[in-house]
Design a protein around this motif. Structure first.
Motif, short mmCIF file in Angstrom:
data_model
loop_
_atom_site.label_atom_id
_atom_site.label_comp_id
_atom_site.label_asym_id
_atom_site.label_seq_id
_atom_site.Cartn_x
_atom_site.Cartn_y
_atom_site.Cartn_z
N LEU A 11 27.68 -26.08 56.13
CA LEU A 11 27.15 -26.92 57.20
C LEU A 11 27.11 -28.39 56.81
CD1 LEU A 11 24.31 -24.50 58.38
CD2 LEU A 11 26.48 -24.98 59.54
N LEU A 44 30.60 -29.83 57.29
CA LEU A 44 30.94 -30.06 58.70
C LEU A 44 30.20 -31.27 59.25
CD1 LEU A 44 30.89 -26.35 59.89
CD2 LEU A 44 32.90 -27.82 59.64
N LYS A 45 28.95 -31.43 58.85
CA LYS A 45 28.17 -32.59 59.34
C LYS A 45 28.76 -33.89 58.82
CE LYS A 45 24.49 -34.67 61.14
NZ LYS A 45 24.57 -36.06 60.73
N HIS A 101 32.05 -34.84 60.44
CA HIS A 101 31.84 -35.43 61.77
C HIS A 101 31.33 -36.86 61.66
CE1 HIS A 101 30.73 -35.95 65.92
NE2 HIS A 101 29.45 -36.13 65.59
N GLU A 102 30.41 -37.12 60.72
CA GLU A 102 29.89 -38.48 60.56
C GLU A 102 31.00 -39.47 60.24
OE1 GLU A 102 26.76 -38.58 57.70
OE2 GLU A 102 25.43 -37.26 58.84
N SER A 143 39.09 -36.68 61.59
CA SER A 143 38.36 -35.56 61.02
C SER A 143 39.32 -34.59 60.34
CB SER A 143 37.60 -34.81 62.12
OG SER A 143 36.98 -33.65 61.59
N ASP A 159 34.43 -27.87 64.72
CA ASP A 159 33.74 -28.96 64.04
C ASP A 159 32.25 -28.92 64.32
OD1 ASP A 159 33.86 -29.56 66.70
OD2 ASP A 159 35.10 -31.36 66.47
N TRP A 160 31.55 -29.95 63.83
CA TRP A 160 30.09 -30.01 63.98
C TRP A 160 29.65 -30.04 65.44
CZ3 TRP A 160 26.31 -28.76 60.93
CH2 TRP A 160 25.01 -29.21 61.19
N LEU A 202 29.26 -26.70 67.04
CA LEU A 202 28.06 -25.95 66.69
C LEU A 202 26.85 -26.44 67.48
CD1 LEU A 202 28.45 -25.73 62.79
CD2 LEU A 202 28.74 -23.86 64.43
N TYR A 249 30.16 -19.50 65.03
CA TYR A 249 30.06 -19.89 63.62
C TYR A 249 30.86 -18.95 62.74
CZ TYR A 249 27.77 -21.04 59.14
OH TYR A 249 27.51 -21.40 57.84
N ILE A 256 20.76 -25.96 61.75
CA ILE A 256 21.77 -26.94 62.17
C ILE A 256 21.12 -28.15 62.82
CG2 ILE A 256 23.65 -27.30 63.83
CD1 ILE A 256 24.42 -24.33 63.33
N ASP A 312 21.20 -31.86 61.01
CA ASP A 312 21.65 -32.89 61.95
C ASP A 312 20.74 -34.10 61.98
OD1 ASP A 312 23.72 -33.51 63.94
OD2 ASP A 312 22.05 -33.59 65.35
#
Length: 507
Positions: free
Chosen positions: A38, A41-42, A45-46, A56, A63-64, A67, A79, A114, A119
């Motif tokens: 996780l 993925l976060k 994305h950032e 990405s 992707d994030w 979710l 997931y 998540i 997040d």
């Protein structure tokens, strides 16, 4: 707030949630593994947001945001499919998600992890120090889960730091750990170069990021943790460099002679006396077969994996390459193949330093270990080892994981005695006038004349054994006894497995 304090707060917040998930049967190791997926993925994305605006590395739809957009059973199902799809991707992406599985079966708890925990933090803004310290903190907490055996993959960071401080890896050098665990040695070497050489040119920085570090880990899930640890510290190929080999791979280092050779090898191979495997015989019974490693580049054939790792480390080094390897006591005194290997090592390499480690510093209990430092040399008739300098950090030293953990400052005298600026100019602290000195040298002739070339050498008086001396803290004595008993039990189990008919051990 400092990066370290911020990291500690995040670790505590993430770790407290693990207690909720443990009620569902999730282990600490499973939890850290799910966090690994996780977090990746976060952060991926950032990186697509301001100010980075990078493409990405994660396929759209897996992707994030995909979710965050789901809840309930739909989230859990998505997931699961996401993990399977990303495991088929190339490069670091496929390495981190290889054979990934969802272990969080409750959709509500997965959603909370998540949305409410991961997040809420902007991980890319944290900076490399805080991100790395956060993940290292999670790995260390995981290592304390003795029942899960995670501690065998985690070498105490103060010890790693001291070893790297005396080894002093240089820009442009290649550094390998053939039993890399979660990547502690590789990252310490990386950070040492960055800190000691702040003005690296672009080519040197590229080399350090993509080509300087190489690790091998036999356990798939631990490789994943290592890859993530490296990535959080800015090591390894990014989305635009997917064709470049990741710095770590899953494999058995001992399987074959290495195709690549390195300037520096730093490693703490797995503990356990012999390599073996459970097989089913013709009668349908389980029996344990010793795995004897046969390699033409080895000096001796043995099933003792620590002795095999010493030989493997030597084979990994370039000529004049240097190594530091953590070894248990039996490597220093065991006969047979052990004696052969020690004789050859003293002859063909410059075995210059031995650090006797205290007990109570490893998460695996009952470990009595040392750090052996040697340089590989070109062939010649006369032996390359002239003096072995030994530092005894074990006798009359007591450490525990909780009440008195090893600190980097506990190794200050060793680092000073090692004299990394010029290790050919060393001064002993031991003498007949100062019998309590922990640092002294033994010549090649003295070593070779010892029974079986036994390098398990000590000279300090154990104060707990002297008449009239304070026996020490009862808790420390009890802990020492427990560790010795555990170590003895492991030895007896190994002997029993070897002596039992057909290798079958009764329940």
């Amino acid at each position: 707030m400092s990066a370290t304090n911020h990291a500690q707060q995040i670790v505590q917040r993430l770790w407290s949630y693990c207690n909720v998930l443990r009620d569902d049967g999730l282990s600490y190791g499973d939890y850290v593994e799910q966090l690994t997926y996780l977090l990746f993925l976060k952060m991926a994305h950032e990186q697509t947001q301001e100010p980075w605006n990078r493409p990405s590395p994660v396929p759209e739809g897996y992707d994030w945001p995909s979710l965050l957009a789901r809840d309930g059973d739909e989230l859990e199902t998505h997931y699961r499919h996401l993990l399977e799809e990303l495991g088929r991707q190339p490069g670091m992406l496929g390495l981190i998600f290889h054979k990934a599985q969802n272990k969080i079966q409750d959709p509500a708890k997965l959603r909370r992890l998540i949305v409410d925990l991961i997040d809420r933090e902007q991980w890319m803004v944290l900076g490399t120090d805080a991100k790395g310290a956060t993940y290292e903190g999670l790995l260390e907490k995981n290592a304390r889960d003795v029942k899960g055996g995670a501690g065998q993959y985690f070498t105490p960071r103060p010890l790693i730091q001291a070893i790297v401080d005396v080894m002093r890896p240089q820009p442009g050098e290649t550094i390998c750990d053939p039993a890399c665990g979660t990547g502690g040695f590789l990252l310490a070497a990386h950070n040492s170069i960055v800190e000691r050489y702040p003005h690296l040119d672009p080519e040197q920085r590229k080399h350090l990021k993509l080509h300087a570090l190489r690790g091998v880990e036999i356990v798939d899930s631990v490789t994943r943790l290592c890859a993530m640890n490296l990535l959080l510290h800015g090591v390894g190929p990014g989305p635009a460099e997917a064709d470049i080999e990741p710095p770590v791979r899953t494999g058995d280092s001992l399987n074959s002679a290495p195709s690549d050779h390195f300037d520096v090898v730093l490693t703490n191979p797995p503990f356990g006396r012999k390599s073996s495997v459970l097989v089913v015989n013709e009668e349908g019974q389980q029996e344990r077969e010793a795995l004897t490693v046969v390699r033409e580049d080895f000096w001796a054939t043995t099933s003792n994996k620590q002795l095999n790792f010493v030989q493997h480390v030597k084979s990994l080094l370039k000529i004049h390459g240097r190594a530091a390897v953590v070894v248990p006591d039996n490597v220093l005194f065991e006969g047979g193949a052990g004696e052969t290997i020690r004789r050859k090592l003293l002859q063909e390499c410059d075995v210059h330093t031995l650090l006797r480690l205290p007990t109570g510093i490893f998460y695996a209990q009952g470990v009595k270990a040392n750090v052996l430092f040697f340089d590989r040399k070109p062939p010649r008739e006369q032996p390359w080892t002239s003096q072995l300098w030994i530092y005894d950090l074990r006798t009359n030293k007591h450490f525990t994981l909780k009440t008195k953990p090893l600190q980097r400052s506990d190794l200050d005298e060793f680092v000073a005695c090692f004299n990394p600026e010029n290790r050919h100019q060393r001064t002993p602290t031991w003498s007949e006038e100062n019998p309590d000195g922990r640092w002294r040298a033994f010549s090649y002739d003295e070593l070779i004349q010892r029974d079986k070339v036994n390098l398990d050498i000590f000279w300090l008086k154990d104060k707990s054994l002297e008449d009239g001396e304070n026996l020490g803290d009862p808790d420390e004595i009890a802990a020492d006894i427990v560790e010795d008993l555990r170590a003895a039990l492991e030895e007896f189990e190994t002997i029993l497995a070897d002596l039992a008919p057909n290798g079958v051990v009764a329940d």
